[in-house]
Design an enzyme around this catalytic site. Sequence first.
Site, short mmCIF file in Angstrom:
data_model
loop_
_atom_site.label_atom_id
_atom_site.label_comp_id
_atom_site.label_asym_id
_atom_site.label_seq_id
_atom_site.Cartn_x
_atom_site.Cartn_y
_atom_site.Cartn_z
N TYR A 1 0.83 -1.21 0.00
CA TYR A 1 0.00 0.00 0.00
C TYR A 1 0.87 1.26 0.00
O TYR A 1 0.64 2.19 -0.79
CB TYR A 1 -0.92 -0.02 1.22
CG TYR A 1 -1.95 1.08 1.24
CD1 TYR A 1 -3.17 0.94 0.57
CD2 TYR A 1 -1.73 2.26 1.93
CE1 TYR A 1 -4.13 1.94 0.59
CE2 TYR A 1 -2.68 3.27 1.95
CZ TYR A 1 -3.87 3.10 1.28
OH TYR A 1 -4.81 4.11 1.30
N THR B 1 -14.40 5.67 8.66
CA THR B 1 -15.20 4.86 7.74
C THR B 1 -15.82 3.70 8.51
O THR B 1 -15.43 3.40 9.65
CB THR B 1 -14.32 4.29 6.62
OG1 THR B 1 -13.35 3.39 7.20
CG2 THR B 1 -13.60 5.41 5.87
#
Length: 250
Positions: free
Chosen positions: A155, A190
């Site tokens: 990532y 989130t």
Amino acid sequence: MRLKGKNLIVTGGASGIGLATAERALQEGASVVLADLEQGDGAQRARALDGRHGGRCLFVPADVGDTAQADALVAPTVEALGSVDVVFNNAGIGGMAPAVDYRDEDFLRTIDINLTGVFRVARAALRQMYRQGAGSIVNNASILGVLGQTQTAAYSAAKGGVINLTRTLALEAAAHGVRGNAVAPGYIDTPLIAELPREQREALVRLHPLGRLGRDVEVAHAVVFLGSDEASFITGAYLLVDGGYAAGKS
């Protein structure tokens, strides 16, 4: 209205930062193509936005891991709306593992979606924007594009690549009247983070000097600004939207 009369493509638009950006762009006067995986909630989200914002949102299915689908994002946008003025390259995936345990296929999949996917969509958009002589691309990077963190080899590598890709595209596109920038969010509140154990969530909060996680709409505000004419002299930049996370770590 910052984006009045502009046509915007948002990849990964069915949820989170992408959905918040689609909504903010519509509020700022844009027409929006919401792009996401065909089997997801994208079509339903686009219909809901379209109903709330006067018929200015449509759904185009797209997997940014597929070149043909990335290329096919532009034509229906131009056909329906007449131009592609702003692209927000937001589609991406996560994944964490110690580097010694990272399997090749997982590493390459993360790079393919989070970096090569950004390139695929940007390349398709630039071809159209060059013909128009104007446009703006905003790529979603991350604080992990400028800072390291354990268990994020793929990532972090991808997001660091997004930032330098953004710089390179900005240099190439400037002569064509096209700008390229990136946003670099910190940890955003989130549903995925909400499901973390309380102590892990609190540890993430402590990373941010402002004392809280970010909200998806706060990243959307930054994207709308960078895509707008208010940012007409900004290109090749990355804008941290991180609650101060990176300020003391240079």
